[in-house]
Scaffold this active site. Structure first.
Site, PDB file in Angstrom:
ATOM      1  N   ALA A  75       0.821  -1.215   0.000  1.00  0.00           N
ATOM      2  CA  ALA A  75       0.000   0.000   0.000  1.00  0.00           C
ATOM      3  C   ALA A  75       0.852   1.262   0.000  1.00  0.00           C
ATOM      4  O   ALA A  75       0.364   2.341   0.305  1.00  0.00           O
ATOM      5  CB  ALA A  75      -0.908  -0.006   1.229  1.00  0.00           C
ATOM      6  N   GLY A 118       1.200   3.560  -5.924  1.00  0.00           N
ATOM      7  CA  GLY A 118       0.382   3.033  -7.001  1.00  0.00           C
ATOM      8  C   GLY A 118      -1.037   2.668  -6.615  1.00  0.00           C
ATOM      9  O   GLY A 118      -1.715   3.382  -5.875  1.00  0.00           O
ATOM     10  N   ASP A 171       8.057  -8.759   3.617  1.00  0.00           N
ATOM     11  CA  ASP A 171       7.927  -9.211   2.234  1.00  0.00           C
ATOM     12  C   ASP A 171       6.906 -10.342   2.179  1.00  0.00           C
ATOM     13  O   ASP A 171       7.103 -11.392   2.794  1.00  0.00           O
ATOM     14  CB  ASP A 171       9.290  -9.693   1.738  1.00  0.00           C
ATOM     15  CG  ASP A 171       9.293 -10.073   0.264  1.00  0.00           C
ATOM     16  OD1 ASP A 171       8.210 -10.245  -0.318  1.00  0.00           O
ATOM     17  OD2 ASP A 171      10.394 -10.195  -0.300  1.00  0.00           O
ATOM     18  N   TYR A 182       5.906 -13.368 -16.511  1.00  0.00           N
ATOM     19  CA  TYR A 182       4.965 -12.440 -15.878  1.00  0.00           C
ATOM     20  C   TYR A 182       3.531 -12.805 -16.272  1.00  0.00           C
ATOM     21  O   TYR A 182       2.640 -12.892 -15.421  1.00  0.00           O
ATOM     22  CB  TYR A 182       5.271 -10.994 -16.277  1.00  0.00           C
ATOM     23  CG  TYR A 182       4.216 -10.025 -15.793  1.00  0.00           C
ATOM     24  CD1 TYR A 182       4.103  -9.727 -14.439  1.00  0.00           C
ATOM     25  CD2 TYR A 182       3.314  -9.446 -16.684  1.00  0.00           C
ATOM     26  CE1 TYR A 182       3.114  -8.872 -13.982  1.00  0.00           C
ATOM     27  CE2 TYR A 182       2.331  -8.592 -16.231  1.00  0.00           C
ATOM     28  CZ  TYR A 182       2.235  -8.300 -14.884  1.00  0.00           C
ATOM     29  OH  TYR A 182       1.247  -7.455 -14.431  1.00  0.00           O
ATOM     30  N   LYS A 221       0.248 -14.120 -13.919  1.00  0.00           N
ATOM     31  CA  LYS A 221      -1.063 -13.479 -13.887  1.00  0.00           C
ATOM     32  C   LYS A 221      -2.166 -14.434 -14.338  1.00  0.00           C
ATOM     33  O   LYS A 221      -3.298 -14.352 -13.868  1.00  0.00           O
ATOM     34  CB  LYS A 221      -1.052 -12.205 -14.750  1.00  0.00           C
ATOM     35  CG  LYS A 221      -0.226 -11.086 -14.138  1.00  0.00           C
ATOM     36  CD  LYS A 221      -0.755 -10.684 -12.756  1.00  0.00           C
ATOM     37  CE  LYS A 221       0.011  -9.555 -12.128  1.00  0.00           C
ATOM     38  NZ  LYS A 221      -0.557  -9.119 -10.834  1.00  0.00           N
ATOM     39  N   GLY A 272      -5.255  -3.099 -17.710  1.00  0.00           N
ATOM     40  CA  GLY A 272      -4.310  -2.991 -18.817  1.00  0.00           C
ATOM     41  C   GLY A 272      -3.177  -2.069 -18.394  1.00  0.00           C
ATOM     42  O   GLY A 272      -2.742  -2.107 -17.246  1.00  0.00           O
ATOM     43  N   GLU A 331       4.668   2.768 -10.606  1.00  0.00           N
ATOM     44  CA  GLU A 331       6.091   2.413 -10.544  1.00  0.00           C
ATOM     45  C   GLU A 331       6.369   1.084 -11.242  1.00  0.00           C
ATOM     46  O   GLU A 331       7.511   0.633 -11.295  1.00  0.00           O
ATOM     47  CB  GLU A 331       6.538   2.325  -9.078  1.00  0.00           C
ATOM     48  CG  GLU A 331       6.524   3.653  -8.340  1.00  0.00           C
ATOM     49  CD  GLU A 331       6.981   3.508  -6.896  1.00  0.00           C
ATOM     50  OE1 GLU A 331       7.196   2.364  -6.448  1.00  0.00           O
ATOM     51  OE2 GLU A 331       7.116   4.540  -6.224  1.00  0.00           O
TER      52      GLU A 331
END
Length: 239
Positions: A7, A10, A57, A150, A154, A181, A186
């Protein structure tokens, strides 16, 4: 209370802001403790809500489990979990990529989501309510060149989101996937190792989505009546 992973900037930060305006108490996670503390103070001051924070993390299983054990009483109060943690590293052909980059994406995007979900779900099931919102991506539906691992992570999120709906049938728990999309955050800077020029070039000649655009979809889904489950929202920029 609503828990948001990553949080500190972004989409996660924009979602925290909107939920704070709705008067929702928050539990914010991230690795940058200084940012978390600054956000915590500001949201409490501006909106008079309760904000708790923790810095670790989410891809570190031991850290997640220790945190959950320490915060077990707080976790019982959670209304929702927003699995926002995710990243891309590199844009290499699959046969030229760094395996360490693969590991990082799989650890954060898939394992981190699973570790967090596993800790919250028993509390949701026990009280027969709760909402899990997973931040997916259009990359999980439509694979693009050099997106390989990646995109695979997803797509895994999409499968896991549907699996959760199947397994949680009858529990009263809602499960939503938000699939954006191109969003200018960042994200591209992280993908290109902090190279701001490369990151900026990604959005050249078009108007990308903003973090706020996605946060609005997340919050709208959360605020639907308990009998309404938003399965998935796919959001593209007009360009």
């Amino acid at each position: 209370m609503i828990l948001i992973t990553v949080a500190t900037s972004g989409i996660g930060l924009a979602t925290a802001e909107l939920l704070a305006k709705e008067g929702k108490d928050l539990y914010l996670l991230g690795r940058r403790k200084d940012r978390l503390e600054s956000i915590q103070k500001r949201l409490i001051k501006d909106y008079g809500i309760k904000v708790e924070i923790s810095s670790f993390d989410v891809s570190n299983r031991k850290a997640v489990e220790e945190w959950a054990k320490t915060e077990s009483d707080t976790l019982k109060k959670m209304e929702a979990l927003i699995n926002n943690a995710g990243l891309a590293v590199g844009r290499d052909l699959i046969h030229e990529a760094q395996v360490d980059d693969w590991e990082k994406m799989i650890d954060v995007n898939v394992k981190g989501l699973l570790y967090m979900t596993r800790q919250l779900l028993p509390h949701f099931v026990k009280k027969k309510s709760g909402h899990i919102v997973n931040l997916g991506s259009v990359a999980g539906r439509w694979i693009y060149p050099r997106g390989n691992i990646y995109c695979a992570t997803k797509r895994a999120i999409s499968a896991l989101t549907e699996a959760l709906r199947q397994d949680l049938l009858g529990t009263g728990i809602r499960v939503t996937e938000i699939s954006p999309g191109m969003v200018e955050t960042e994200f591209s800077e992280v993908r290109f190792g902090g190279d701001k020029e490369k990151a900026k070039a990604v959005y050249a000649g078009m108007t990308p989505l903003s973090a706020l655009d996605i946060a609005e979809a997340v919050v709208w889904s959360l605020l639907r009546p308990a009998h309404v489950n938003i399965q998935e929202i796919v959001i593209y920029p007009t360009d």
